[in-house]
Structure formats: C-alpha cells, structure tokens
Design an enzyme around this catalytic site. Structure first.
Site, PDB file in Angstrom:
ATOM      1  N   TYR A  18     -60.992   5.502 -57.281  1.00 37.28           N
ATOM      2  CA  TYR A  18     -62.128   6.410 -57.049  1.00 37.28           C
ATOM      3  C   TYR A  18     -63.332   5.646 -56.523  1.00 37.28           C
ATOM      4  O   TYR A  18     -64.439   5.817 -57.034  1.00 37.28           O
ATOM      5  CB  TYR A  18     -62.552   7.103 -58.359  1.00 37.28           C
ATOM      6  CG  TYR A  18     -61.454   7.739 -59.147  1.00 37.28           C
ATOM      7  CD1 TYR A  18     -60.686   8.762 -58.603  1.00 37.28           C
ATOM      8  CD2 TYR A  18     -61.185   7.335 -60.446  1.00 37.28           C
ATOM      9  CE1 TYR A  18     -59.682   9.364 -59.336  1.00 37.28           C
ATOM     10  CE2 TYR A  18     -60.180   7.932 -61.187  1.00 37.28           C
ATOM     11  CZ  TYR A  18     -59.436   8.942 -60.625  1.00 37.28           C
ATOM     12  OH  TYR A  18     -58.454   9.534 -61.363  1.00 37.28           O
ATOM     13  N   LYS A  72     -53.979   8.709 -73.358  1.00 33.76           N
ATOM     14  CA  LYS A  72     -55.213   7.947 -73.567  1.00 33.76           C
ATOM     15  C   LYS A  72     -55.302   7.215 -74.915  1.00 33.76           C
ATOM     16  O   LYS A  72     -54.960   6.052 -74.973  1.00 33.76           O
ATOM     17  CB  LYS A  72     -56.430   8.841 -73.307  1.00 33.76           C
ATOM     18  CG  LYS A  72     -56.582   9.142 -71.812  1.00 33.76           C
ATOM     19  CD  LYS A  72     -57.971   9.590 -71.431  1.00 33.76           C
ATOM     20  CE  LYS A  72     -58.181   9.555 -69.932  1.00 33.76           C
ATOM     21  NZ  LYS A  72     -57.837  10.798 -69.220  1.00 33.76           N
ATOM     22  N   TYR A 117     -59.063  19.035 -65.182  1.00 31.66           N
ATOM     23  CA  TYR A 117     -58.502  17.786 -64.670  1.00 31.66           C
ATOM     24  C   TYR A 117     -57.231  17.497 -65.473  1.00 31.66           C
ATOM     25  O   TYR A 117     -57.270  17.446 -66.704  1.00 31.66           O
ATOM     26  CB  TYR A 117     -59.478  16.608 -64.820  1.00 31.66           C
ATOM     27  CG  TYR A 117     -58.831  15.312 -64.384  1.00 31.66           C
ATOM     28  CD1 TYR A 117     -58.739  14.977 -63.028  1.00 31.66           C
ATOM     29  CD2 TYR A 117     -58.261  14.447 -65.321  1.00 31.66           C
ATOM     30  CE1 TYR A 117     -58.107  13.811 -62.622  1.00 31.66           C
ATOM     31  CE2 TYR A 117     -57.623  13.278 -64.926  1.00 31.66           C
ATOM     32  CZ  TYR A 117     -57.550  12.963 -63.578  1.00 31.66           C
ATOM     33  OH  TYR A 117     -56.913  11.822 -63.177  1.00 31.66           O
ATOM     34  N   ASP A 123     -53.294  20.377 -72.948  1.00 38.17           N
ATOM     35  CA  ASP A 123     -53.390  18.992 -72.481  1.00 38.17           C
ATOM     36  C   ASP A 123     -54.462  18.273 -73.295  1.00 38.17           C
ATOM     37  O   ASP A 123     -55.648  18.409 -73.026  1.00 38.17           O
ATOM     38  CB  ASP A 123     -53.732  18.982 -70.981  1.00 38.17           C
ATOM     39  CG  ASP A 123     -53.904  17.572 -70.420  1.00 38.17           C
ATOM     40  OD1 ASP A 123     -53.840  16.606 -71.205  1.00 38.17           O
ATOM     41  OD2 ASP A 123     -54.115  17.446 -69.194  1.00 38.17           O
TER      42      ASP A 123
END
Ligand SMILES: *Cc1c(COP(=O)(O)O)cnc(C)c1O
Length: 413
Positions: free
Chosen positions: A7, A261, A138, A232
C-alpha cells in the site's frame, strides 16, 4: 532497496523505519530510538511483542517438527488448536480449517458457503454463489476477498472489472433499514450463498462502528431467508472489542467464523475458518467431489499452531479482557474531550480501540512524522487517528499515546 512495500507509492513515500527488536509495547529502531507502539502491528500483538511463552513454544516446536504436510497426516499442535478453536462457535461438531492468512480464511469461508449449497443439489451445482457484503467492509487482498470489500474504496478500485460482482449493502440500524435489507435479500436469495460482516468494528477502512443491535438485525434477516452468515473476526477476534469475540455482544450465532491476526499473538502467520456442524453436514458424504477443495501447502504449520496454542493459553490464564476494559476507560477519559474540537467529527472507544475521526482525510506521512518525533508509532487510516494497542500496555505508555493523539489534533487548530 529491493523490497516492494505494501500500500505504498515507493517513489514519494518517506524512508521506512528499520526495526531491530521488540518487547512489550516497544519497538527499537536501528539508531537506538524506541517507539511506544499504539497499533500493535496491525492489531496482532495482543499479549505485547515477543511474549516469552509464545517464543518458547515456537522454539520447542521448531526443534522437533517445524513443518509437515497436512495431507493424510496430522500432528498434535494442529489437533489441539482445532479442538480449542471449535469451541469459539456455539454447538458441537464444528470443524476448523487452518490456513496462512486472514484473506485465505475468507476465501475458504466463501468456498464453504457456496459448496454447502451445491452439495445439497442433485447435480452438485448451485446458483447460490453470490455474497452480500457491506459498505466500508474490508475482508482481505486476494481476489475473492477483495470482491467483498467496499466497492468504492480506493485500495481496490484499480481492479474494477477484474473482480467478482457481489452485493454491497448498508448495515441496517433501524426497523426501516432492516425492512429494506430484508426486501433486498428476499429478492436475491436464489443466488445468495451468504452474507459476510466484520462484527461491531470495520477496522481496516478506518474504524467504522455499528451496534450489536445491527448485527442481530443482519442475523435475523439471514435466518428468515435461509442465507448463511459469515462473521469475519480476523481483526475483532481475541478480545479487541471487549469480549473474546465481537459477535458475542449481539448474542447471535455465526454459521462460519474467520479468525487470524491475533491468533498467534504477533508471531507467525496463521488463520482459521471455523464452520458450524450445519455448514459442514453436506460435505460429509460418500462422494469425493463433495469434499472441500482447498489445501494450502503450509496449512496447519506446527510452529504457527504451537504459537497459537500458547496464545490461547495466555487468554485462559491472564486477565486480558479486564486489561481491555481498563484500556477502554483510560482512552475514553483522555480522548472523549476531543469531540469538542472543530476538526473532529467524532470520538469512539470500543474495547482496546480508540478512534478519533477527523472531518478531513489525515495526511498520513505528516502525521506519522509528528508521532515518531514524540516517540510513538501510530498510522492513521483515511480520516481516522486511532489507537489499538497491546492489551498488556502499561498505563503510562498508554498515556503517552493518548497525549500524542491529543497533541496532534490540537496542533491542527
Ligand atoms: C486483516 C483482515 C483480513 C485479511 O487478513 P490477512 O492476514 O492480511 O490476509 C481479513 N478480514 C479482516 C476483517 C481483516 O482485518
């Protein structure tokens, strides 16, 4: 530098900082400076950096079985982890599919949902292969997961035309919007496999929050029309929003749960897709074709599983949720007054997330430089300056982070 950064417009970006070691909430740079980290490496370092129990688990596992293929072979670290993760969904008979990253966990969830319907038809095919997603969502950077992200978000707009087309909706927050959402689902249900939501906090697009009531409305509509619900929790799982999982605050039951994560406590890449017995049932058949066709090479890596088991042990033995509560209180006290500032749109704290949304986009490069000069590591997203620290952060370190955020906002005035 041969390294291609994520990014990042590497032509104009400032030189990345080089980190040489980490401990607790501190990052040490190659010039000896130390930064208090307010974002825990994309929210993964729930027990702080380099927790000794996780490091030891990794070392012990690496010494006996660093990796073995999972095809036709199992090992204790994966078996134990699956047994423990299965309990994160209500009910018996849940199944846990391990992968390397959150994006892949979402891809696997999509395949599970679609094939759940296909396996129930005589032909093995189904028209139910579309997904309902939400604005500001996202779900990852692989192409299936990207198709579920906010359609106008600039991060993925370069790929329009290449991606699958899904059905992005607004999150219902009233009887009226629930009815609207219900009408939409009713009109499309013959082509819908599932809806997918990041519960309570859409973190990656700049900490967008919704209430447990909204989540309950989405579950209710999915139930009414027999559409699966994928939750999610790659970002929100493992305590971030104040409960072990965010979905628990709405007292709902997901059909499929994605975690990642925080799973290994900021050590090794690992993610999991947890399916309820109901989702799994049509896969359990005599036909080979009814099996789930997915299998990453490093799936269930023993070192990663050992790290995850050590992290789950820490959640069971340490007062992590109480720590999250005191982080929330301290952030609320210090950040809430910023809501009065002319440049601030709103301030929200939820669990170990503290978000100050500005009225305009934040200049991330300038903000990062401001923060580094004050000895903290923060990286605003879009219009939001936020904290998402390790749950073990010391109160004076958190003060330093909050002071930096307050100073940054006040310097704008
Ligand atoms: C980060 C994230 C992902 C993607 O995980 P990766 O490990 O980066 O592939 C998916 N969903 C959510 C909600 C996330 O925050």
């Amino acid at each position: 530098m041969n390294l291609w950064m994520p990014y990042s417009q590497m032509k104009t970006a400032s030189k990345p900082l080089e980190v040489v070691s980490s401990e607790g909430s501190l990052l040490t740079l190659n010039d000896g400076r130390q930064l208090v980290d307010g974002i825990a490496s994309w929210w993964t370092a729930c027990h702080g950096y380099r927790h000794p129990a996780i490091v030891e688990a990794i070392q012990q596992q690496a010494a006996v079985l660093p990796h073995v293929m999972l095809g036709g072979i199992v090992h204790q670290p994966a078996l134990q982890l699956a047994e423990r993760l299965a309990k994160y969904l209500p009910g018996d008979g849940n199944k846990v599919f391990l992968s390397d990253s959150g994006s892949v966990a979402v891809e696997v969830a999509m395949k599970m949902a679609m094939q759940h319907w296909a396996n129930q038809s005589a032909t093995g095919k189904t028209a139910r292969h579309k997904f309902v997603s939400f604005r500001d969502a996202y779900h990852g950077d692989t192409s299936g997961a990207m198709s579920l992200c906010d359609p106008v978000d600039s991060m993925h707009s370069n790929f329009r035309g290449f991606l699958l087309e899904q059905f992005p909706q607004s999150i219902p927050d009233s009887d009226e919007t629930e009815a609207e959402f219900d009408r939409f689902i009713a009109s499309q249900k013959d082509c819908l496999a599932a809806a997918i939501i990041e519960p309570l906090a859409q973190m990656a697009t700049g900490m967008r929050f919704h209430s447990p009531d909204s989540l309950a409305r989405i579950r209710r509509v999915c139930d009414r029309h027999d559409v699966l619900l994928i939750v999610d929790e790659v970002a929100t799982g493992f305590g971030r929003t104040g409960t072990m999982f965010a979905y628990q605050q709405a007292q709902i039951q997901p059909d499929i749960l994605c975690v990642g994560k925080g799973l290994t406590g900021c050590s090794v890449g690992l993610a999991a897709t947890i399916a309820s017995a109901k989702v799994y049932e049509p896969f359990h058949a005599d036909r080979w074709e009814a099996a789930l066709m997915h299998g990453p090479t490093y799936m269930g890596n023993p070192i990663a599983c050992a790290a995850a088991n050590a992290s789950v042990d820490l959640f069971e033995s340490q007062p992590r949720l109480e720590q999250v509560r005191s982080i929330e209180q301290q952030m609320e006290q210090r950040l809430a007054p910023l809501a009065e500032n002319d440049h601030v749109d709103q301030v929200r704290c939820l669990g170990a997330i503290g978000a100050v949304r500005m009225k305009e986009e934040v200049d991330v490069a300038a903000a990062t430089e401001y923060f580094v000069q004050r000895g903290v590591w923060l990286r605003p997203i879009r219009d939001t300056v936020y904290l998402a620290p390790a749950f073990t952060i010391a109160s004076d370190e958190l003060s330093q982070l909050c002071d930096a955020v307050v100073g940054y906002v006040q310097a704008k005035a």
